[in-house]
Design an enzyme around this catalytic site. Structure first.
Site, mmCIF file in Angstrom:
data_model
loop_
_atom_site.group_PDB
_atom_site.id
_atom_site.type_symbol
_atom_site.label_atom_id
_atom_site.label_comp_id
_atom_site.label_asym_id
_atom_site.label_seq_id
_atom_site.Cartn_x
_atom_site.Cartn_y
_atom_site.Cartn_z
ATOM 1 N N CYS A 56 0.005 -5.848 9.716
ATOM 2 C CA CYS A 56 -0.282 -6.649 8.522
ATOM 3 C C CYS A 56 1.010 -7.282 8.008
ATOM 4 C CB CYS A 56 -0.868 -5.762 7.431
ATOM 5 S SG CYS A 56 -2.445 -5.013 7.849
ATOM 6 N N GLU A 58 2.394 -7.061 5.139
ATOM 7 C CA GLU A 58 3.229 -6.124 4.378
ATOM 8 C C GLU A 58 4.125 -5.312 5.307
ATOM 9 O OE1 GLU A 58 -0.769 -6.273 2.076
ATOM 10 O OE2 GLU A 58 -0.090 -6.442 4.153
ATOM 11 N N ARG A 84 -7.121 -18.305 -0.003
ATOM 12 C CA ARG A 84 -7.943 -17.127 -0.303
ATOM 13 C C ARG A 84 -7.368 -16.293 -1.438
ATOM 14 N NH1 ARG A 84 -8.376 -13.706 4.505
ATOM 15 N NH2 ARG A 84 -6.521 -14.767 5.268
ATOM 16 N N CYS A 90 -4.317 -3.015 2.741
ATOM 17 C CA CYS A 90 -5.272 -2.126 3.396
ATOM 18 C C CYS A 90 -4.793 -0.677 3.232
ATOM 19 C CB CYS A 90 -5.419 -2.490 4.870
ATOM 20 S SG CYS A 90 -3.988 -2.048 5.898
ATOM 21 N N CYS A 93 -1.456 0.127 5.020
ATOM 22 C CA CYS A 93 -0.312 -0.463 4.321
ATOM 23 C C CYS A 93 -0.017 0.289 3.033
ATOM 24 C CB CYS A 93 -0.559 -1.938 4.037
ATOM 25 S SG CYS A 93 -0.445 -2.970 5.515
ATOM 26 N N TYR A 127 -1.257 11.720 0.059
ATOM 27 C CA TYR A 127 -0.329 12.506 0.861
ATOM 28 C C TYR A 127 0.993 11.764 0.845
ATOM 29 C CZ TYR A 127 1.887 14.575 4.957
ATOM 30 O OH TYR A 127 2.754 15.208 5.806
ATOM 31 N N TRP A 129 4.453 11.754 2.493
ATOM 32 C CA TRP A 129 5.091 12.296 3.686
ATOM 33 C C TRP A 129 6.368 13.047 3.355
ATOM 34 C CZ3 TRP A 129 9.691 11.189 6.344
ATOM 35 C CH2 TRP A 129 9.768 11.708 7.640
#
Length: 137
Positions: A56, A58, A84, A90, A93, A127, A129
């Protein structure tokens, strides 16, 4: 989700929209992203669509920023081609942006509904990391 709105960076939205209008062509590049670095610089990128799941905009932007020596981002936005407008990140991302930049703000919503929210608000109960890495001894 307790979304706290922040000032919306309309200059950043326009930077991404400009790249979407001028650089996104055909099916390979359909979304542009723009991010403001902590030092004020704006970094832009486009997605690299591929049927195998290309990155993507990003994610491309994270690498582009690093290649330019930018490692601290303040705010990010993605904008679709063909007018758009703003596109929310998403799930993948959102997770990557949270892991790289836990204090990042993300512009979501479109037109008069555009608002800026902290990345953790887009992934409640997420979560993180870094919170689950063992300290090196």
């Amino acid at each position: 989700m307790t979304t706290q709105a922040h000032h919306t960076d309309h200059e950043l939205i326009e930077a991404a929209a400009h790249v979407a209008r001028t650089r996104c062509r055909g099916d390979n590049h359909t979304v542009a992203a723009a991010a403001r670095a902590r030092d004020g610089r704006i970094v832009t990128a486009v997605n690299a669509y591929h049927f195998t799941g290309g990155p993507c905009a990003e994610l491309v932007l994270i690498g582009t920023a690093a290649a330019q020596g930018v490692y601290e981002l303040d705010t990010i936005v993605a904008v679709g081609d063909r007018d758009r407008g703003v596109i929310p990140p998403c799930g993948r991302c959102r997770q990557v942006l949270l892991d790289y930049f836990p204090t990042l703000k993300v512009i979501v919503g479109n037109h008069d509904r555009a608002r800026t929210v902290p990345i953790p608000d887009l992934l409640p109960e997420s979560y993180v990391w870094a919170d689950h890495q063992l300290d090196a001894e």
